[in-house]
Design a protein around this motif. Structure first.
Motif, mmCIF file in Angstrom:
data_model
loop_
_atom_site.group_PDB
_atom_site.id
_atom_site.type_symbol
_atom_site.label_atom_id
_atom_site.label_comp_id
_atom_site.label_asym_id
_atom_site.label_seq_id
_atom_site.Cartn_x
_atom_site.Cartn_y
_atom_site.Cartn_z
ATOM 1 N N GLU A 103 0.858 -1.188 0.000
ATOM 2 C CA GLU A 103 0.000 0.000 0.000
ATOM 3 C C GLU A 103 0.895 1.238 0.000
ATOM 4 O O GLU A 103 1.234 1.768 1.059
ATOM 5 C CB GLU A 103 -0.940 0.000 1.210
ATOM 6 N N PRO A 104 1.286 1.700 -1.194
ATOM 7 C CA PRO A 104 2.176 2.866 -1.260
ATOM 8 C C PRO A 104 1.547 4.089 -0.605
ATOM 9 O O PRO A 104 0.325 4.273 -0.632
ATOM 10 C CB PRO A 104 2.349 3.083 -2.764
ATOM 11 N N THR A 105 2.384 4.917 -0.026
ATOM 12 C CA THR A 105 1.921 6.136 0.631
ATOM 13 C C THR A 105 2.524 7.347 -0.063
ATOM 14 O O THR A 105 3.483 7.241 -0.838
ATOM 15 C CB THR A 105 2.324 6.139 2.115
ATOM 16 N N GLU A 106 1.954 8.503 0.239
ATOM 17 C CA GLU A 106 2.432 9.743 -0.356
ATOM 18 C C GLU A 106 3.908 9.958 -0.013
ATOM 19 O O GLU A 106 4.328 9.769 1.121
ATOM 20 C CB GLU A 106 1.608 10.915 0.159
ATOM 21 N N GLY A 107 4.689 10.323 -1.000
ATOM 22 C CA GLY A 107 6.127 10.498 -0.830
ATOM 23 C C GLY A 107 6.939 9.450 -1.566
ATOM 24 O O GLY A 107 8.147 9.596 -1.723
ATOM 25 N N GLY A 108 6.285 8.390 -2.039
ATOM 26 C CA GLY A 108 6.998 7.381 -2.807
ATOM 27 C C GLY A 108 7.391 7.889 -4.184
ATOM 28 O O GLY A 108 8.347 7.395 -4.792
ATOM 29 N N LEU A 109 6.637 8.873 -4.672
ATOM 30 C CA LEU A 109 6.917 9.482 -5.970
ATOM 31 C C LEU A 109 6.716 10.983 -5.802
ATOM 32 O O LEU A 109 5.650 11.425 -5.381
ATOM 33 C CB LEU A 109 5.953 8.910 -7.019
ATOM 34 N N MET A 110 7.746 11.783 -6.125
ATOM 35 C CA MET A 110 7.661 13.220 -5.917
ATOM 36 C C MET A 110 8.284 13.969 -7.088
ATOM 37 O O MET A 110 9.215 13.482 -7.724
ATOM 38 C CB MET A 110 8.382 13.635 -4.627
ATOM 39 N N VAL A 111 7.738 15.152 -7.347
ATOM 40 C CA VAL A 111 8.378 16.119 -8.235
ATOM 41 C C VAL A 111 8.865 17.254 -7.345
ATOM 42 O O VAL A 111 8.091 17.835 -6.583
ATOM 43 C CB VAL A 111 7.408 16.629 -9.317
ATOM 44 N N SER A 116 7.072 24.316 -6.636
ATOM 45 C CA SER A 116 7.034 24.750 -8.035
ATOM 46 C C SER A 116 5.868 24.138 -8.802
ATOM 47 O O SER A 116 5.610 24.507 -9.950
ATOM 48 C CB SER A 116 8.344 24.388 -8.739
ATOM 49 N N ILE A 117 5.150 23.203 -8.175
ATOM 50 C CA ILE A 117 4.059 22.496 -8.867
ATOM 51 C C ILE A 117 2.877 23.430 -9.064
ATOM 52 O O ILE A 117 2.358 24.009 -8.101
ATOM 53 C CB ILE A 117 3.640 21.242 -8.080
ATOM 54 N N GLN A 118 2.452 23.588 -10.305
ATOM 55 C CA GLN A 118 1.310 24.416 -10.649
ATOM 56 C C GLN A 118 0.050 23.589 -10.902
ATOM 57 O O GLN A 118 -1.063 24.051 -10.710
ATOM 58 C CB GLN A 118 1.613 25.217 -11.918
ATOM 59 N N PHE A 119 0.239 22.380 -11.395
ATOM 60 C CA PHE A 119 -0.902 21.512 -11.703
ATOM 61 C C PHE A 119 -0.456 20.066 -11.576
ATOM 62 O O PHE A 119 0.678 19.716 -11.923
ATOM 63 C CB PHE A 119 -1.410 21.767 -13.128
ATOM 64 N N SER A 120 -1.358 19.206 -11.111
ATOM 65 C CA SER A 120 -1.076 17.771 -11.093
ATOM 66 C C SER A 120 -2.387 17.007 -11.094
ATOM 67 O O SER A 120 -3.368 17.411 -10.450
ATOM 68 C CB SER A 120 -0.239 17.379 -9.867
ATOM 69 N N SER A 121 -2.426 15.935 -11.834
ATOM 70 C CA SER A 121 -3.573 15.035 -11.831
ATOM 71 C C SER A 121 -3.116 13.692 -12.378
ATOM 72 O O SER A 121 -1.930 13.497 -12.684
ATOM 73 C CB SER A 121 -4.741 15.605 -12.636
ATOM 74 N N ILE A 319 1.628 4.297 -8.605
ATOM 75 C CA ILE A 319 2.239 5.617 -8.795
ATOM 76 C C ILE A 319 1.288 6.731 -8.361
ATOM 77 O O ILE A 319 1.734 7.776 -7.873
ATOM 78 C CB ILE A 319 2.705 5.831 -10.253
ATOM 79 N N VAL A 320 -0.018 6.515 -8.525
ATOM 80 C CA VAL A 320 -0.980 7.544 -8.105
ATOM 81 C C VAL A 320 -1.025 7.632 -6.589
ATOM 82 O O VAL A 320 -0.996 8.729 -6.006
ATOM 83 C CB VAL A 320 -2.372 7.252 -8.692
ATOM 84 N N ARG A 321 -1.055 6.484 -5.902
ATOM 85 C CA ARG A 321 -1.056 6.488 -4.437
ATOM 86 C C ARG A 321 0.258 7.039 -3.888
ATOM 87 O O ARG A 321 0.275 7.746 -2.879
ATOM 88 C CB ARG A 321 -1.289 5.074 -3.901
ATOM 89 N N ALA A 322 1.372 6.731 -4.575
ATOM 90 C CA ALA A 322 2.668 7.187 -4.080
ATOM 91 C C ALA A 322 2.854 8.689 -4.261
ATOM 92 O O ALA A 322 3.680 9.293 -3.581
ATOM 93 C CB ALA A 322 3.792 6.437 -4.791
ATOM 94 N N PHE A 323 2.101 9.301 -5.152
ATOM 95 C CA PHE A 323 2.205 10.745 -5.348
ATOM 96 C C PHE A 323 1.149 11.503 -4.553
ATOM 97 O O PHE A 323 1.447 12.499 -3.887
ATOM 98 C CB PHE A 323 2.086 11.094 -6.828
ATOM 99 N N PHE A 324 -0.101 11.040 -4.612
ATOM 100 C CA PHE A 324 -1.210 11.781 -4.001
ATOM 101 C C PHE A 324 -1.638 11.234 -2.643
ATOM 102 O O PHE A 324 -2.328 11.926 -1.893
ATOM 103 C CB PHE A 324 -2.438 11.746 -4.918
#
Length: 406
Positions: A103-111, A116-121, A319-324
């Protein structure tokens, strides 16, 4: 979706209201991020742990003042993460131990940098659908036929994308088949997701010839050689995206009088994420039953309304769970074909394309052919009127030979 942090600007002696100032901030950020006409694009397969799947593709499109990150993956169901930043120096960071955890958590994938992030989905392709269209009237009215058990794309096995990575065309292909296929439906076939990025504006040579820009990438989905479970099976895709609170992104249809680039297709479908700068999906409601798409092989493409998926679980994308982190989703179905006319069954082939991007969707201008036809159609009556007037003005006056009587 992520928040926005934008630099502001203003002019004049008056003091703007807070709402006007916020609007100016957003507009300035959108102009800085989306005014890029060309980008320097690179494709990279992110190396993981030894023995881990090599199917994490990072497309980085760098402009003068911004960067677009597209992260495609077949870990779980096929998915794409779209992130736009207001700096040309942002980068992707991957923590494989978190990403590959159950169960990936937020922080596994980051920009980074995060501010500096203006948009993400994100977009997730969850299931391949199949319907028996031989007795359409016997099924629910909203379905194109009696549904077979769907194929969960989270249960597919995917080939390594290293062999399909093509820096010359800025493309790569995810190709897969079910891990468990007792009916051998995929014995001679596969489902493929071909991703292509662009460094500038243009159109592909093959229909539906969607107009792309440096702020977009294209996905072509192709089902090839798969044995259908019915004589006239229709196929479809279930697609999920992040919800906006308890509401879903809007789905709109654009009309056109020009069908030169996709004969007999006068519509564009658009899914719009509602933040500024916004993101979008764009496609023509047409698929093709032959590789060389033509009017004869065109199939109608129907999109269902978006709905929240609170009542049933969706396959989760790591990847969605790891980012959001944990999120709620909206989903809609795309179905290709009709019970009559050409279909997948003719050549065991189906393809459909869409654009994914940030900013305002590209707008088709009238093609030179249509402009020429309009010029002739509107100009001919004017020329006739002008010519007739000149003839009347230049015709010599005839005088009567009779003399008046006193």
């Amino acid at each position: 979706m992520r928040g926005s942090r934008e630099p502001g600007w203003g002019w004049g002696r008056c003091t703007p209201s807070p709402m006007l100032f916020v609007s100016l901030l957003l507009s300035a950020a959108a102009l800085g991020l989306l005014g890029e006409e060309t980008r320097q694009v690179s494709l990279e397969v992110i190396p993981g742990w030894p023995g881990s799947p090599k199917n994490l593709l990072h497309i980085r499109a760098v402009g003068t003042n911004s960067t677009l990150h597209s992260v495609w993956s077949s870990l779980g169901p096929p998915a794409v993460l779209l992130v736009a930043t207001n700096t040309p120096h942002s980068s992707l960071s991957v923590n494989w131990s978190i990403l590959l955890s159950p169960e990936p958590t937020e922080g596994g994938l980051m920009v980074v940098p995060k501010d500096s992030i203006q948009f993400s989905s994100a977009l997730v392709f969850t299931r391949l659908l199949e319907f028996d269209s031989t007795n359409v009237s016997k099924g629910p009215a909203e379905l194109p036929g009696k549904p077979y058990a769907p194929y969960s794309l989270a249960e597919f096995s995917w080939d390594s994308i290293n062999g399909s990575l093509d820096p010359a065309t800025l493309s790569a292909t995810f190709r897969g088949h079910p891990r468990d296929d007792p009916a051998k439906a995929f014995a001679n076939g596969s489902l493929a997701f071909r991703v292509q990025a662009f460094s500038g504006s243009g159109r592909p040579s093959q229909p539906p010839r969607l107009l792309h820009t440096a702020n977009t990438s294209q996905l072509e989905v192709a089902l090839v050689g798969v044995s259908p479970r019915g004589n006239r099976s229709l196929f479809g895709l279930e697609v999920a995206t992040l919800s906006q609170g308890l509401s879903c992104p809007s789905l709109q249809e654009q009309q056109s009088i020009d069908d030169e680039y996709a004969p007999a297709v006068f519509q564009l479908e658009q899914l719009l994420w509602g933040s500024r700068p916004s993101g979008f999906l764009q496609w023509r409601p047409v698929a093709f039953s032959q590789k060389q798409g033509s009017r004869e092989s065109a199939l109608p493409c129907q999109a269902s309304p978006l709905h929240l998926t609170l009542t049933y679980p969706l396959p989760q994308s790591p990847i969605v769970r790891a980012f959001f982190g944990p999120q709620t989703f909206c989903a809609f179905n795309l179905t290709f074909g009709a019970p009559t006319g050409p279909g997948y069954w003719d050549h065991l082939y189906l393809s459909w394309s869409m654009l994914l991007g940030v900013g305002s969707p590209p707008v088709d201008a009238l093609s030179p052919l249509v402009l020429g036809i309009m010029a002739v159609a509107l100009g001919t009556p004017g020329l006739l009127l002008l010519g007739g007037g000149l003839i009347l003005l230049l015709r010599p006056t005839r005088h009567s030979e009779y003399q008046p009587l006193n």
